[in-house]
Design a protein around this motif. Structure first.
Motif, PDB file in Angstrom:
ATOM      1  N   GLY A 155       0.892  -1.206  -0.030  1.00 12.56           N
ATOM      2  CA  GLY A 155      -0.120   0.059   0.132  1.00 12.56           C
ATOM      3  C   GLY A 155       0.720   1.227   0.059  1.00 12.56           C
ATOM      4  N   VAL A 156       2.055   1.205  -0.246  1.00 11.25           N
ATOM      5  CA  VAL A 156       2.934   2.314  -0.169  1.00 11.25           C
ATOM      6  C   VAL A 156       2.823   3.034  -1.408  1.00 11.25           C
ATOM      7  CG1 VAL A 156       5.372   3.142  -0.050  1.00 11.25           C
ATOM      8  CG2 VAL A 156       4.664   1.328   1.456  1.00 11.25           C
ATOM      9  N   ASN A 157       2.465   4.267  -1.350  1.00  9.58           N
ATOM     10  CA  ASN A 157       2.549   5.053  -2.723  1.00  9.58           C
ATOM     11  C   ASN A 157       4.045   5.424  -3.419  1.00  9.58           C
ATOM     12  OD1 ASN A 157       2.711   8.254  -3.880  1.00  9.58           O
ATOM     13  ND2 ASN A 157       0.708   7.263  -4.459  1.00  9.58           N
ATOM     14  N   PHE A 158       3.779   5.110  -4.983  1.00 11.86           N
ATOM     15  CA  PHE A 158       4.944   5.431  -5.437  1.00 11.86           C
ATOM     16  C   PHE A 158       5.827   6.703  -5.182  1.00 11.86           C
ATOM     17  CE2 PHE A 158       7.582   6.850  -9.104  1.00 11.86           C
ATOM     18  CZ  PHE A 158       7.999   5.521  -9.800  1.00 11.86           C
ATOM     19  N   VAL A 159       5.076   7.699  -5.119  1.00 13.14           N
ATOM     20  CA  VAL A 159       5.603   9.118  -4.934  1.00 13.14           C
ATOM     21  C   VAL A 159       6.280   9.136  -3.749  1.00 13.14           C
ATOM     22  CG1 VAL A 159       5.159  11.591  -5.082  1.00 13.14           C
ATOM     23  CG2 VAL A 159       4.005  10.321  -6.609  1.00 13.14           C
ATOM     24  N   ASP A 160       5.354   8.745  -2.665  1.00 12.79           N
ATOM     25  CA  ASP A 160       5.921   8.696  -1.067  1.00 12.79           C
ATOM     26  C   ASP A 160       7.296   8.141  -1.215  1.00 12.79           C
ATOM     27  OD1 ASP A 160       3.931  10.121  -0.429  1.00 12.79           O
ATOM     28  OD2 ASP A 160       2.613   8.560   0.161  1.00 12.79           O
ATOM     29  N   ALA A 161       7.329   6.834  -1.546  1.00 12.35           N
ATOM     30  CA  ALA A 161       8.577   5.806  -1.819  1.00 12.35           C
ATOM     31  C   ALA A 161       9.671   6.563  -2.570  1.00 12.35           C
ATOM     32  CB  ALA A 161       8.259   4.537  -2.383  1.00 12.35           C
ATOM     33  N   MET A 162       9.593   7.269  -3.431  1.00 10.17           N
ATOM     34  CA  MET A 162      10.425   8.022  -4.244  1.00 10.17           C
ATOM     35  C   MET A 162      11.087   9.232  -3.244  1.00 10.17           C
ATOM     36  SD  MET A 162      10.374   9.723  -8.096  1.00 10.17           S
ATOM     37  CE  MET A 162       8.761  10.755  -7.665  1.00 10.17           C
ATOM     38  N   ARG A 163      10.187   9.911  -2.700  1.00  4.38           N
ATOM     39  CA  ARG A 163      10.478  11.052  -2.056  1.00  4.38           C
ATOM     40  C   ARG A 163      11.210  10.780  -0.902  1.00  4.38           C
ATOM     41  NH1 ARG A 163       5.370  14.799  -3.632  1.00  4.38           N
ATOM     42  NH2 ARG A 163       6.404  15.632  -5.614  1.00  4.38           N
ATOM     43  N   GLN A 164      10.699   9.691   0.028  1.00  2.00           N
ATOM     44  CA  GLN A 164      11.365   9.124   0.978  1.00  2.00           C
ATOM     45  C   GLN A 164      13.121   8.544   0.841  1.00  2.00           C
ATOM     46  OE1 GLN A 164       8.587   6.330   2.612  1.00  2.00           O
ATOM     47  NE2 GLN A 164       7.156   7.812   3.133  1.00  2.00           N
ATOM     48  N   SER A 165      13.194   8.276  -0.479  1.00  2.00           N
ATOM     49  CA  SER A 165      14.453   7.785  -0.813  1.00  2.00           C
ATOM     50  C   SER A 165      15.315   9.164  -1.153  1.00  2.00           C
ATOM     51  CB  SER A 165      14.382   6.842  -2.060  1.00  2.00           C
ATOM     52  OG  SER A 165      13.646   5.750  -1.343  1.00  2.00           O
ATOM     53  N   GLY A 166      14.688   9.963  -1.090  1.00  2.13           N
ATOM     54  CA  GLY A 166      15.599  11.279  -1.583  1.00  2.13           C
ATOM     55  C   GLY A 166      15.594  11.849  -3.037  1.00  2.13           C
ATOM     56  N   PHE A 167      14.601  11.362  -3.872  1.00  2.00           N
ATOM     57  CA  PHE A 167      14.389  11.522  -5.105  1.00  2.00           C
ATOM     58  C   PHE A 167      13.077  12.148  -5.573  1.00  2.00           C
ATOM     59  CE2 PHE A 167      17.401   7.923  -4.668  1.00  2.00           C
ATOM     60  CZ  PHE A 167      18.401   8.572  -5.341  1.00  2.00           C
ATOM     61  N   ASP A 168      12.981  12.873  -6.705  1.00  2.00           N
ATOM     62  CA  ASP A 168      11.620  13.339  -6.994  1.00  2.00           C
ATOM     63  C   ASP A 168      11.649  13.632  -8.593  1.00  2.00           C
ATOM     64  OD1 ASP A 168       9.267  14.973  -6.736  1.00  2.00           O
ATOM     65  OD2 ASP A 168      10.189  16.011  -5.321  1.00  2.00           O
ATOM     66  N   PHE A 169      10.374  13.958  -9.001  1.00  2.00           N
ATOM     67  CA  PHE A 169      10.200  14.168 -10.519  1.00  2.00           C
ATOM     68  C   PHE A 169      11.284  15.014 -11.241  1.00  2.00           C
ATOM     69  CE2 PHE A 169       5.976  12.986  -9.004  1.00  2.00           C
ATOM     70  CZ  PHE A 169       5.729  11.760  -9.590  1.00  2.00           C
ATOM     71  N   ARG A 170      11.551  14.766 -12.454  1.00  2.00           N
ATOM     72  CA  ARG A 170      12.248  15.739 -13.111  1.00  2.00           C
ATOM     73  C   ARG A 170      11.626  17.006 -13.209  1.00  2.00           C
ATOM     74  NH1 ARG A 170      15.201  13.499 -18.449  1.00  2.00           N
ATOM     75  NH2 ARG A 170      15.203  15.790 -18.556  1.00  2.00           N
ATOM     76  N   THR A 171      12.497  18.141 -13.248  1.00  2.00           N
ATOM     77  CA  THR A 171      11.939  19.451 -13.323  1.00  2.00           C
ATOM     78  C   THR A 171      12.297  20.030 -14.617  1.00  2.00           C
ATOM     79  OG1 THR A 171      13.799  20.149 -11.884  1.00  2.00           O
ATOM     80  CG2 THR A 171      11.707  19.695 -10.808  1.00  2.00           C
TER      81      THR A 171
END
Length: 406
Positions: A155-171
């Motif tokens: 049930g972990v959200n993709f975006v939450d997992a990405m940001r908790q790992s220190g990453f984020d969407f390309r800007t």
């Protein structure tokens, strides 16, 4: 530098990240195990004098800077694994690339063009239902909206997992224009090379595939009191679909394949006529026209069986990747290298599995080479390849990189 000992040392080191007992790896995107492997790669690149490049979603590379720093020859693969996977799928391509670069650096010094080994963040789609996240971000063709609603099995959200790992969407919208060639080395994940006693497979193309998720709804009812003629049993219809489509695929023949790989049954108990079933259909072919033709048969057959048996069918096309042909010049470079290194012990072949090269080939001249898999095993903790074949693969890769970059 000894290629064999260097690779073995690297493989043993990185197989610990997500390593299982007594063997195998589970290293899923944006987990602690995955992040530890990425950080270790950064350290390894830096310690060996390579220029480290990392993007916002977790792709990371080590670059041996050339005289002409505006042109790059790129090699690599993906750092993630499937659940209970082996130590070579993806990882071999990264560590083989690193070993080849270190060998070339020591023997020949600075290349004319950059040589860069790339560890892509994700390819497998094992934690979240999305594949090629790493390579699609590399070329800025990802769909960020799709992943925002994705969750893993816990049930972990993709975006939450990405940001908790220190990453984020390309800007940014930039796409690199320095890449002149991409080569991916990979284990075959099949039995062809082993059975034909060939050390190297020169890949000419990668099959296209369509992956469906199907939902059939009938009627759950009592197993003892519901006569056979009154039932809307989804398992019976599922069985008919499997039999008919498998038979049709056999009639059409190789290289067409179809797989029913995932099945969820509701209510899945012994004394109830099952009223709902969800299942996957994966079909692959190297010819786009043939793939599309058979996919139409798949859809029509499912709908026909459902209608005949009074069921409601929902057909969702989840993945749609077209067949990919490798660049002829890169094929020739790999072939010439294999010919020199193995004294002709190679063969041309098509990949039945998907790879990041499918994405790269849309933008840059691309090629692949395979080494054999013992017993054809992959996506399995028992996955392995003879060390001599692994070394020969690295030698062929190094030769090809030399021809392209020096």
């Amino acid at each position: 530098m000894d290629i064999r000992s260097t690779f073995i040392k690297l493989d043993e080191k990185f197989s610990r990240f997500g390593g299982l007992e007594p063997r195998g790896i589970t290293r899923l995107l944006y987990t602690d195990e995955w992040k530890a492997a990425v950080n270790a790669l950064i350290e390894e690149f830096d310690n060996n004098g390579l220029e480290v490049v990392q993007d916002s979603i977790g792709n990371v590379s080590g670059k041996l800077v050339g005289v002409n720093s505006d042109e790059t020859i790129l090699t690599g693969s993906h750092i993630d694994t499937v659940v209970e996977g082996g130590h070579l799928d993806g990882q071999y391509g990264i560590l083989a690339g690193l070993t080849a670069i270190l060998y070339l650096k020591e023997k020949y010094g600075q290349p004319k063009k950059n040589i860069e080994v790339l560890a892509l963040a994700e390819e497998e789609g094992s934690r979240f239902p999305i594949a090629f996240w790493g390579s699609k971000n590399f070329f800025n063709i990802q769909d960020n909206e799709i992943v925002k609603g994705l969750t893993d099995s816990e049930g972990v959200n993709f975006v939450d997992a990405m940001r908790q790992s220190g990453f984020d969407f390309r800007t940014d919208d930039s796409v690199r224009n320095d890449i002149k060639a991409w080569i991916e080395i990979h284990i075959e994940q099949g039995q062809v090379l082993e059975k034909e006693q060939k050390q190297i497979g020169v890949v000419t193309g990668i099959v296209g595939f369509k992956r469906y998720y199907i939902n059939l709804k009938g009627e759950a009812n009592h197993a003892g009191t519901t006569p056979m003629g009154y039932r809307k049993d989804v398992v019976v219809s599922f069985s008919e679909i499997v039999q008919r489509l498998n038979q049709k695929a056999k009639e059409i023949g190789d290289p067409l394949v179809i797989t029913f790989g995932k099945v969820n049954l509701v209510p899945n108990v012994t004394n109830v006529v099952p009223g709902e079933i969800e299942f996957s259909v994966d079909t692959r072919h190297i010819d786009e026209k043939e793939l599309n033709h058979f996919s139409k048969i798949v859809e029509d057959t499912i709908q026909e069986v459902a209608t005949k048996n009074g069921l409601e069918a929902t057909i969702t096309l989840h993945l749609d990747e077209q067949p990919t042909l490798m660049n002829e010049e890169i094929i020739k470079t790999i072939e010439d290298s294999a010919k020199e290194v193995t004294s002709g012990n190679y063969k041309f072949m098509v990949s039945g599995a998907g790879h990041d090269t499918q994405i790269f080939s849309q933008f840059v001249p691309s090629g692949m080479l395979f080494v054999s898999s013992i017993g054809g095993l992959s996506h399995n903790v028992e996955e392995d390849t003879d060390i001599e074949d692994l070394v020969k693969g690295i030698e062929v890769l190094a030769k090809a990189l030399y021809k392209l970059a020096y």
